[in-house]
Design a protein around this motif. Structure first.
Motif, PDB file in Angstrom:
ATOM      1  N   ASP A 119      59.105  55.655  54.084  1.00 15.98           N
ATOM      2  CA  ASP A 119      59.278  55.265  52.684  1.00 15.98           C
ATOM      3  C   ASP A 119      60.566  54.449  52.633  1.00 15.98           C
ATOM      4  OD1 ASP A 119      59.614  54.979  50.008  1.00 15.98           O
ATOM      5  OD2 ASP A 119      59.605  57.105  49.518  1.00 15.98           O
ATOM      6  N   ARG A 120      60.439  53.129  52.787  1.00 11.64           N
ATOM      7  CA  ARG A 120      61.621  52.300  52.979  1.00 11.64           C
ATOM      8  C   ARG A 120      61.487  51.026  52.154  1.00 11.64           C
ATOM      9  NH1 ARG A 120      63.530  51.204  59.109  1.00 11.64           N
ATOM     10  NH2 ARG A 120      61.707  49.844  59.063  1.00 11.64           N
ATOM     11  N   GLU A 121      61.279  49.878  52.792  1.00 12.64           N
ATOM     12  CA  GLU A 121      61.049  48.645  52.029  1.00 12.64           C
ATOM     13  C   GLU A 121      59.786  48.772  51.180  1.00 12.64           C
ATOM     14  OE1 GLU A 121      62.966  45.824  51.878  1.00 12.64           O
ATOM     15  OE2 GLU A 121      64.443  47.000  52.986  1.00 12.64           O
ATOM     16  N   LEU A 122      58.787  49.428  51.753  1.00 13.37           N
ATOM     17  CA  LEU A 122      57.556  49.723  51.035  1.00 13.37           C
ATOM     18  C   LEU A 122      57.423  51.232  50.915  1.00 13.37           C
ATOM     19  CD1 LEU A 122      55.168  47.248  52.905  1.00 13.37           C
ATOM     20  CD2 LEU A 122      56.322  46.862  50.724  1.00 13.37           C
ATOM     21  N   ARG A 123      56.566  51.650  50.021  1.00 14.37           N
ATOM     22  CA  ARG A 123      56.371  53.092  49.837  1.00 14.37           C
ATOM     23  C   ARG A 123      55.859  53.745  51.111  1.00 14.37           C
ATOM     24  NH1 ARG A 123      56.539  57.550  49.511  1.00 14.37           N
ATOM     25  NH2 ARG A 123      55.997  59.041  47.880  1.00 14.37           N
ATOM     26  N   ARG A 124      54.981  53.046  51.830  1.00 12.22           N
ATOM     27  CA  ARG A 124      54.480  53.517  53.111  1.00 12.22           C
ATOM     28  C   ARG A 124      54.528  52.333  54.084  1.00 12.22           C
ATOM     29  NH1 ARG A 124      52.114  58.307  53.296  1.00 12.22           N
ATOM     30  NH2 ARG A 124      50.731  57.771  55.027  1.00 12.22           N
ATOM     31  N   GLU A 125      55.617  52.270  54.840  1.00 10.92           N
ATOM     32  CA  GLU A 125      55.871  51.115  55.707  1.00 10.92           C
ATOM     33  C   GLU A 125      55.552  51.443  57.162  1.00 10.92           C
ATOM     34  OE1 GLU A 125      59.745  49.467  55.214  1.00 10.92           O
ATOM     35  OE2 GLU A 125      59.691  48.381  57.108  1.00 10.92           O
ATOM     36  N   GLU A 126      54.830  50.543  57.830  1.00 13.31           N
ATOM     37  CA  GLU A 126      54.493  50.690  59.248  1.00 13.31           C
ATOM     38  C   GLU A 126      55.751  50.510  60.096  1.00 13.31           C
ATOM     39  OE1 GLU A 126      52.064  47.576  60.729  1.00 13.31           O
ATOM     40  OE2 GLU A 126      51.729  48.511  62.681  1.00 13.31           O
ATOM     41  N   VAL A 127      56.097  51.534  60.885  1.00 15.01           N
ATOM     42  CA  VAL A 127      57.332  51.539  61.674  1.00 15.01           C
ATOM     43  C   VAL A 127      57.028  52.148  63.040  1.00 15.01           C
ATOM     44  CG1 VAL A 127      59.675  52.478  61.823  1.00 15.01           C
ATOM     45  CG2 VAL A 127      58.803  51.699  59.627  1.00 15.01           C
ATOM     46  N   TYR A 128      57.768  51.704  64.061  1.00 12.05           N
ATOM     47  CA  TYR A 128      57.655  52.284  65.406  1.00 12.05           C
ATOM     48  C   TYR A 128      59.055  52.676  65.875  1.00 12.05           C
ATOM     49  CZ  TYR A 128      53.013  50.289  65.205  1.00 12.05           C
ATOM     50  OH  TYR A 128      51.743  49.982  64.819  1.00 12.05           O
ATOM     51  N   VAL A 129      59.162  53.879  66.453  1.00  8.73           N
ATOM     52  CA  VAL A 129      60.474  54.438  66.785  1.00  8.73           C
ATOM     53  C   VAL A 129      60.413  55.091  68.168  1.00  8.73           C
ATOM     54  CG1 VAL A 129      62.312  55.999  66.063  1.00  8.73           C
ATOM     55  CG2 VAL A 129      60.872  54.912  64.338  1.00  8.73           C
ATOM     56  N   THR A 130      61.494  54.926  68.928  1.00 12.55           N
ATOM     57  CA  THR A 130      61.714  55.671  70.170  1.00 12.55           C
ATOM     58  C   THR A 130      62.908  56.592  69.946  1.00 12.55           C
ATOM     59  OG1 THR A 130      60.816  53.948  71.591  1.00 12.55           O
ATOM     60  CG2 THR A 130      62.383  55.469  72.600  1.00 12.55           C
ATOM     61  N   PHE A 131      62.744  57.890  70.231  1.00 11.10           N
ATOM     62  CA  PHE A 131      63.822  58.829  69.927  1.00 11.10           C
ATOM     63  C   PHE A 131      63.732  60.058  70.831  1.00 11.10           C
ATOM     64  CE2 PHE A 131      60.194  59.617  67.216  1.00 11.10           C
ATOM     65  CZ  PHE A 131      60.002  60.990  67.297  1.00 11.10           C
ATOM     66  N   CYS A 150      68.177  57.590  68.455  1.00 11.40           N
ATOM     67  CA  CYS A 150      66.917  56.904  68.187  1.00 11.40           C
ATOM     68  C   CYS A 150      67.142  55.396  68.093  1.00 11.40           C
ATOM     69  CB  CYS A 150      66.289  57.411  66.893  1.00 11.40           C
ATOM     70  SG  CYS A 150      67.432  57.483  65.501  1.00 11.40           S
ATOM     71  N   THR A 151      66.065  54.672  68.337  1.00  7.67           N
ATOM     72  CA  THR A 151      66.103  53.225  68.160  1.00  7.67           C
ATOM     73  C   THR A 151      64.761  52.774  67.603  1.00  7.67           C
ATOM     74  OG1 THR A 151      66.500  51.090  69.246  1.00  7.67           O
ATOM     75  CG2 THR A 151      65.313  52.734  70.519  1.00  7.67           C
ATOM     76  N   GLU A 152      64.794  51.817  66.705  1.00  8.14           N
ATOM     77  CA  GLU A 152      63.564  51.322  66.113  1.00  8.14           C
ATOM     78  C   GLU A 152      62.996  50.188  66.959  1.00  8.14           C
ATOM     79  OE1 GLU A 152      61.793  49.478  61.924  1.00  8.14           O
ATOM     80  OE2 GLU A 152      63.753  50.467  61.952  1.00  8.14           O
ATOM     81  N   THR A 153      61.734  50.282  67.309  1.00  9.27           N
ATOM     82  CA  THR A 153      61.067  49.275  68.138  1.00  9.27           C
ATOM     83  C   THR A 153      60.001  48.511  67.357  1.00  9.27           C
ATOM     84  OG1 THR A 153      59.533  50.982  68.939  1.00  9.27           O
ATOM     85  CG2 THR A 153      61.495  50.560  70.257  1.00  9.27           C
ATOM     86  N   THR A 154      60.091  48.583  66.034  1.00 12.45           N
ATOM     87  CA  THR A 154      59.073  47.940  65.199  1.00 12.45           C
ATOM     88  C   THR A 154      58.957  46.450  65.480  1.00 12.45           C
ATOM     89  OG1 THR A 154      59.555  49.541  63.452  1.00 12.45           O
ATOM     90  CG2 THR A 154      58.316  47.594  62.820  1.00 12.45           C
ATOM     91  N   GLU A 155      60.078  45.738  65.475  1.00 13.75           N
ATOM     92  CA  GLU A 155      60.029  44.287  65.648  1.00 13.75           C
ATOM     93  C   GLU A 155      59.485  43.921  67.016  1.00 13.75           C
ATOM     94  OE1 GLU A 155      60.400  41.970  63.406  1.00 13.75           O
ATOM     95  OE2 GLU A 155      60.676  43.569  61.969  1.00 13.75           O
ATOM     96  N   LYS A 156      59.855  44.688  68.049  1.00 15.48           N
ATOM     97  CA  LYS A 156      59.364  44.401  69.398  1.00 15.48           C
ATOM     98  C   LYS A 156      57.845  44.487  69.453  1.00 15.48           C
ATOM     99  CE  LYS A 156      59.116  47.582  72.512  1.00 15.48           C
ATOM    100  NZ  LYS A 156      59.403  48.649  73.511  1.00 15.48           N
ATOM    101  N   LEU A 157      57.291  45.580  68.937  1.00 15.35           N
ATOM    102  CA  LEU A 157      55.848  45.795  69.041  1.00 15.35           C
ATOM    103  C   LEU A 157      55.066  44.853  68.125  1.00 15.35           C
ATOM    104  CD1 LEU A 157      55.709  49.683  69.255  1.00 15.35           C
ATOM    105  CD2 LEU A 157      55.555  48.033  71.094  1.00 15.35           C
ATOM    106  N   ILE A 158      55.555  44.671  66.901  1.00 16.85           N
ATOM    107  CA  ILE A 158      54.825  43.802  65.977  1.00 16.85           C
ATOM    108  C   ILE A 158      54.911  42.345  66.416  1.00 16.85           C
ATOM    109  CG2 ILE A 158      54.822  42.914  63.610  1.00 16.85           C
ATOM    110  CD1 ILE A 158      55.324  45.713  62.633  1.00 16.85           C
TER     111      ILE A 158
END
Length: 624
Positions: A119-131, A150-158
């Protein structure tokens, strides 16, 4: 103890924690906090890596400045001091069992590229995380809390997902033999990425026509689509939701928001939510004055329409528009020349943006190397090789390839070709055997082009063979000829394909377990180049699973060969801070992106750079 020792550092979270009223939390007065919590929190606050501490039965959440990006504006700073169960309620089904496991067993967890919904930029936002969740023990060796890096890998995968779509779009739209096939190929590629393209409708706008007709659909169909099948381009229908005529007239994308309020209900196949945004984008191609069509494309309900998303849609429409425009040209004439012009146009249109992309990636590798940069560079170089194949086919068809023929020993050419294929062979753990005499096997050839021929055949042998197999390269003199054999133990070629493997866009079959990509141009280029040398190419295979042999036959040259001069490879680019002797470099380039990327690369080497976008300006700059 002073508060700045409880909460070290001068960052935002350290300051907030000093001012925070902890009496309203289960942690209470910081002066009474246990030493293990203080140590963990000290590591967290002084680190620049995203970290958080979950403490006690309530899992009270403490985090550092780098972690704020995970929370977004809707959760920060309200998450500080609250229960992690409440803060991350939307992903508790995923992380709750992990946390419980660490508390129960005292062993750390590791999770890589886990899909989540924030629940971030959108109410239900697609995100990928390594932690990783690691236990924090108290004096009795019981788990008192958790430490999470933790690190967010959303941009890498998308980004990788979108690059794959663009890669396939550039290839599969070329393989189609008709305009209808091109439109179907565009829709098929987009259909394979429902997370970024929940729906789309492709319209064609024939020249001098006053109507646009829907020809391909993604995520919907002609029967179920809420978009009109035919649209008048004279003026917009005031009753219509879709301003197609205006988009064509203004030649600019039009964003449509809040589709449900416009009484448009469009499902997103990859998500339970409906699509609420769409773009109406005219399809443009270089050297074509008018738009060739319109793409109405939906926006994912779980990704913000940010700059990266807009760029992806822009590149999709550019590829589609270029392919459609080129095929429209081909329809004007059934001659081979029209197809060659199409290949040239497409090759140049794809190569122009690739050059600044590769230059920028080289600069990124110099300044901030990472596995993600290496991945994108490898894929971009692969796409560049495919584009070069397209351009080679076009040049060969037009007869504009010029050879620099010289007598030389064949061994050095084979060595160079094998080296070009060495990385692919090593990746597949294959073994290559080279049996080529070092002397007295002379041919009169263009060294660069013949290296390309042999490298194509060796790479093909590798791609169409299983890991661990053997590839053999042999050369012998037979009468007045030299025969170069490239033999593999791979998938083999069916008898019905032997007569067709050298045709353009005909692809050899791979194995069922590992299909092989590519445009199907390598063998066509190989045969054309060998024939320009006065030779021929033969292919032999006993069928499926029996391997293949390609033989290049060239006229043998008697007499001495010109010794091959070894050219040392250029040293790797390294960024410099100082200007080398104050030297200046003038870059003349009419493509803005290419010019800027080159300037960045040359400035990183320490030079003073001046840009000029045309000849007269360049001459003035050179005289200054």
């Amino acid at each position: 103890m002073p508060a700045d020792q409880f909460f070290p550092g001068g960052g935002e979270l350290a300051i907030r924690m000093r001012a925070f009223d902890w009496s309203h939390t289960t942690l209470g007065d910081p002066a009474r906090w246990p030493s293990n919590l203080r140590v963990a929190l000290g590591i967290c606050l002084t680190s620049r890596f995203p970290m958080q501490v979950w403490w006690g039965p309530d899992l009270t959440l403490l985090y550092n400045d780098a972690y704020v990006a995970f929370l977004g504006r809707t959760k920060h700073p309200g998450a500080l001091g609250r229960s992690g169960r409440v803060v991350w309620a939307e992903v508790w089904d995923t992380i709750g069992p992990m946390i419980e496991h660490v508390f129960t067993t005292g062993t750390a967890s590791w999770s890589e590229d886990i899909p989540m919904v924030f629940d971030r930029e959108l109410r239900r936002e697609e995100v990928y995380v390594t932690f990783s969740f690691s236990p924090i023990f108290d004096d009795d060796r019981r788990v008192a809390g958790l430490f999470c890096a933790c690190t967010e890998t959303t941009e890498k995968l998308i980004s990788a997902r979108r690059l794959d779509t663009l890669h396939r779009l550039g290839i599969e739209s070329v393989e189609a033999s008709s305009l209808a096939g091109t439109c179907d190929a565009i829709a098929s590629v987009l259909q394979a990425n429902p997370r970024d393209v929940p729906f789309a409708t492709l319209y064609l706008c024939p020249e001098d026509s006053l109507e646009a007709k829907a020809v391909a659909w993604v995520g919907t169909s002609a029967e179920t689509s809420s978009l009109p099948a035919v649209v008048s381009l004279a003026e917009d229908d005031p009753e219509s939701t879709w301003p197609l005529a205006r988009a064509l007239r203004e030649r600019t994308p039009i964003e449509l928001g809040d589709l449900p309020a416009r009484e448009v209900q469009l499902a997103a196949p990859a998500w339970p939510e409906a699509v609420t945004q769409a773009l109406v984008v005219p399809l443009r191609a270089a050297n074509v004055d008018r738009p060739t069509g319109i793409l109405v494309i939906g926006v994912s309900p779980r990704r913000p329409l940010d700059a990266g998303y807009r760029t992806f849609i822009e590149l999709v429409t550019h590829h589609a528009g270029t392919a459609i425009a080129a095929h429209e040209r081909m329809l004007d004439s059934a001659s081979r020349r029209a197809q060659d012009q199409f290949l040239t146009l497409l090759g140049h249109e794809l190569r122009n943006p690739l050059s600044p992309i590769l230059t920028t990636l080289q600069v990124m590798r110099m300044t901030s190397p990472s596995p993600e940069v290496d991945l994108v560079e490898r894929q971009a170089r692969h796409l560049m090789r495919l584009v070069d194949d397209l351009l080679d086919v076009s040049r060969l068809a037009r007869g504009t390839v010029e050879l620099e023929m010289q007598p030389m020993e064949l061994a050095g050419i084979v060595d160079r070709a094998v080296e070009l294929s060495r990385e692919l062979i090593a990746q597949r753990n294959q073994h290559i055997v080279v049996a080529v005499p070092r002397r007295d096997l002379r041919v009169t050839i263009d060294g660069e082009r013949m290296s390309q021929v042999i490298a194509n055949l060796v790479s093909n042998a590798s791609k169409f063979s299983d890991a661990g197999s053997k590839i053999t390269v042999e050369a012998t003199a037979v009468g007045d000829d030299v025969r170069i054999s490239i033999r593999d133990e791979g998938f083999g070629i069916p008898a019905e394909m032997l007569d067709r493997v050298f045709e353009p866009f005909v692809k050899q079959p791979g194995s069922l377990a590992r299909p092989v990509g590519g445009l199907g141009l390598g063998l066509s280029i190989t045969r054309s180049l060998v024939e320009l040398h006065g030779g021929r190419v033969e292919v032999h295979s006993e069928g499926r699973g029996r391997g293949s042999e390609f033989v290049v036959v060239l006229p043998r040259t008697l007499g001495p060969a010109i010794p091959e001069v070894e050219t040392p490879p250029p040293p790797p680019m390294k960024a410099k801070r100082s200007t080398p002797n104050g030297k200046r470099v003038l870059i003349v380039e009419d493509n803005d992106d290419a010019a800027r990327s080159l300037r960045t690369a040359v400035e990183a080497l320490g030079y003073i750079v001046e840009l000029a976008h045309d000849g007269p300006v360049a001459l003035q700059a050179a005289k200054a």
